[in-house]
Enzyme design. Structure first.
Site, PDB file in Angstrom:
ATOM      1  N   ARG A 261       0.835  -1.204   0.000  1.00 44.47           N
ATOM      2  CA  ARG A 261       0.000   0.000   0.000  1.00 44.47           C
ATOM      3  C   ARG A 261       0.869   1.252   0.000  1.00 44.47           C
ATOM      4  O   ARG A 261       1.832   1.350   0.748  1.00 44.47           O
ATOM      5  CB  ARG A 261      -0.922   0.016   1.221  1.00 44.47           C
ATOM      6  CG  ARG A 261      -1.876  -1.169   1.230  1.00 44.47           C
ATOM      7  CD  ARG A 261      -2.857  -1.130   2.377  1.00 44.47           C
ATOM      8  NE  ARG A 261      -3.646  -2.348   2.411  1.00 44.47           N
ATOM      9  CZ  ARG A 261      -4.562  -2.628   3.335  1.00 44.47           C
ATOM     10  NH1 ARG A 261      -4.800  -1.753   4.302  1.00 44.47           N
ATOM     11  NH2 ARG A 261      -5.230  -3.765   3.287  1.00 44.47           N
ATOM     12  N   ARG A 276       1.888   1.150  10.230  1.00 40.68           N
ATOM     13  CA  ARG A 276       1.499   1.584   8.889  1.00 40.68           C
ATOM     14  C   ARG A 276       2.697   1.463   7.952  1.00 40.68           C
ATOM     15  O   ARG A 276       3.535   2.354   7.867  1.00 40.68           O
ATOM     16  CB  ARG A 276       0.986   3.028   8.936  1.00 40.68           C
ATOM     17  CG  ARG A 276       0.098   3.402   7.757  1.00 40.68           C
ATOM     18  CD  ARG A 276      -0.461   4.795   7.917  1.00 40.68           C
ATOM     19  NE  ARG A 276      -1.392   4.888   9.010  1.00 40.68           N
ATOM     20  CZ  ARG A 276      -2.686   4.585   8.935  1.00 40.68           C
ATOM     21  NH1 ARG A 276      -3.180   4.137   7.799  1.00 40.68           N
ATOM     22  NH2 ARG A 276      -3.482   4.722   9.978  1.00 40.68           N
ATOM     23  N   GLU A 348      -6.697  -0.870  15.497  1.00 41.02           N
ATOM     24  CA  GLU A 348      -7.319  -1.837  14.591  1.00 41.02           C
ATOM     25  C   GLU A 348      -6.355  -2.951  14.210  1.00 41.02           C
ATOM     26  O   GLU A 348      -5.209  -2.696  13.856  1.00 41.02           O
ATOM     27  CB  GLU A 348      -7.800  -1.126  13.314  1.00 41.02           C
ATOM     28  CG  GLU A 348      -8.415  -2.061  12.286  1.00 41.02           C
ATOM     29  CD  GLU A 348      -8.462  -1.472  10.896  1.00 41.02           C
ATOM     30  OE1 GLU A 348      -8.447  -2.260   9.932  1.00 41.02           O
ATOM     31  OE2 GLU A 348      -8.493  -0.233  10.771  1.00 41.02           O
ATOM     32  N   SER A 351     -10.506  -5.824  10.097  1.00 38.24           N
ATOM     33  CA  SER A 351     -11.716  -5.156   9.640  1.00 38.24           C
ATOM     34  C   SER A 351     -12.542  -6.192   8.889  1.00 38.24           C
ATOM     35  O   SER A 351     -12.065  -6.779   7.910  1.00 38.24           O
ATOM     36  CB  SER A 351     -11.363  -3.977   8.722  1.00 38.24           C
ATOM     37  OG  SER A 351     -12.492  -3.187   8.448  1.00 38.24           O
ATOM     38  N   ARG A 389       0.672  -6.431  12.952  1.00 35.35           N
ATOM     39  CA  ARG A 389       0.030  -5.791  14.100  1.00 35.35           C
ATOM     40  C   ARG A 389      -0.167  -6.785  15.244  1.00 35.35           C
ATOM     41  O   ARG A 389      -0.173  -6.395  16.413  1.00 35.35           O
ATOM     42  CB  ARG A 389      -1.294  -5.162  13.681  1.00 35.35           C
ATOM     43  CG  ARG A 389      -1.102  -4.010  12.707  1.00 35.35           C
ATOM     44  CD  ARG A 389      -2.365  -3.195  12.495  1.00 35.35           C
ATOM     45  NE  ARG A 389      -2.108  -2.082  11.576  1.00 35.35           N
ATOM     46  CZ  ARG A 389      -2.895  -1.035  11.428  1.00 35.35           C
ATOM     47  NH1 ARG A 389      -4.020  -0.943  12.132  1.00 35.35           N
ATOM     48  NH2 ARG A 389      -2.594  -0.064  10.579  1.00 35.35           N
TER      49      ARG A 389
END
Length: 422
Positions: A261, A276, A348, A351, A389
């Site tokens: 990403r 991130r 988070e 999701s 994460r």
């Protein structure tokens, strides 16, 4: 993609759904174009009826030995007019399709109303938040002191927002991947797949990444491939253009892939650590469901992701995203947020979303209903979990005052019996 029939027949409801998602969209150009398409279709239908009747008349004239040249010439003109109109219809349909591709999905009626993450609703919380007799450190400090994460050398190799895992850090990442896949395949009923990590534009469009999120993607310009931002893309497109058997549903898939990403627009946030990154590993869960079962399947999918955190002994909460905080393609989303003591907050880690038939329409994934008709499946996906994460959560929750990190019991067999990172 939304059904043009729904937009045409329930325009006010569609516009209300867009507003709830924070999108101010004018549908009048699309509806005008759709009206033109319907008018042209009616003209083509009338001309075909005229041509069919003329064919019968031509046959009768020939049987009676009467001249039919004039009627034949007239029908040649009709055929040319039909061909021209069909070309006009194809152009309109392409333009209409381009408009439909940029429209977001509508929120399900059970989604809480709101405009930002502050309006999200906590559904449940599991586990006790750990208390420390010392000041807990953030994972980047733990990883660097234990020499299992090296951000500087990763930066030398590639640049910012990359990490190099070493020794027990790399082993822990691999252990988490194997643990998650084992649980999902052996106990939760998912079939493991290993898809391509590069996809074409059609696949990206099918799941909703394109055309809206082009800036978020890494593209190989020479070949036209995109590096996948999530395994959702190749897995959902496994059944692109197919009609699934009714008795084959639901279908469950899981995969671990790297995700790529750009993180456009996020610079200045989460600049330290593994939260991130441009590249990270994620175990993905994807489902294909009958429409009437999809919301039960969303609850099950979310529980499957939660199960990993429970087995790891990590405190978390489940949050229902409000209408204004949901993604472009989602009809309903639950975020699972794990507790990170080094940052004193929930973050988070998964999701889980139901897209209803939004992706299935774009990728043309249908099924045979019980009555033998065809309909669009509902697609769902969620992280089960984001591996990096999860590694972050273990480092921060299992850290000890002496700087070591205890390995959770369920991971010890995957770590060759290692009980502590020193």
């Amino acid at each position: 993609m939304l059904d043009i029939g729904l937009i045409r027949e329930e325009t006010d409801r569609v516009l209300d759904g867009f507003r709830k998602k924070g999108a101010n969209i004018d549908l009048s150009p699309l509806l005008k174009l759709d009206g033109e398409r319907k008018t042209l279709l009616k003209m083509v239908e009338d001309l075909r009826c005229r041509r069919n009747k003329a064919s019968d008349d031509i046959g009768r004239l020939k049987r009676e030995g009467k001249p039919a040249e004039g009627l034949l010439a007239e029908m040649k003109g009709v055929s040319e007019e039909i061909k021209k109109l069909e070309g006009d219809i194809a152009c309109i349909e392409n333009e209409e399709n381009d408009m439909l591709l940029i429209l977001p999905n509508l929120p399900h009626g059970s989604v809480p109303a709101g405009i930002s993450e502050k309006d999200n609703v906590e559904i449940r919380q599991w586990g006790e938040i750990p208390r420390f007799t010392f000041e807990p450190k953030p994972h980047w400090q733990i990883g660097e002191e234990l020499e299992i994460i090296d951000f500087q050398r990763a930066s030398n190799i590639a640049g910012a927002r990359f990490a190099l895992l070493k020794g027990a850090g790399a082993l822990l990442e691999r252990a988490l991947i194997n643990f998650m896949l084992d649980i999902h395949t052996r106990e939760h009923g998912y079939t493991e797949v290993l898809p391509p990590f590069m996809v074409n534009r059609k696949s990206m469009t099918g799941t909703g990444q394109l055309p809206k999120f082009e800036d978020e993607l890494f593209k190989l310009e020479r070949d036209g491939y995109y590096l996948i931002p999530t395994a959702e893309v190749p897995i959902t497109n496994i059944h692109q253009g197919e009609i699934l058997r009714n008795d084959a549903l639901p279908v469950y898939y899981t995969a671990c892939t790297p995700c790529f990403r750009r993180e456009a627009g996020s610079y200045g946030t989460d600049t330290r650590g593994l939260i991130r990154q441009h590249q990270f590993n994620k175990v993905e869960l994807v489902k294909f469901s009958r429409p009437e079962d999809s919301y039960n399947e969303l609850e099950k999918l979310t529980r499957d992701a939660e199960d990993i955190l429970k087995r790891l002994g990590l405190s978390y909460r489940v949050v229902a995203l409000c209408t204004g905080d949901m993604g472009f393609s989602a009809a309903k989303t639950y975020d699972i947020e794990v507790w990170l003591p080094g940052q004193d907050t929930f973050r988070e880690i998964s999701s889980c979303s139901n897209f209803e038939d939004f992706q299935a329409r774009r990728a043309d994934i249908r099924y045979k209903t019980g009555t033998g008709k065809t309909g669009y499946v509902h697609t769902l996906n969620g992280s089960g979990l984001a591996v990096g994460r999860t590694l972050v959560a273990i480092l921060e929750n299992y850290q000890q005052e002496d700087g070591t990190v205890v390995i959770p019991d369920v991971l010890k067999p995957y770590m060759g019996g290692l009980e502590r990172i020193t």
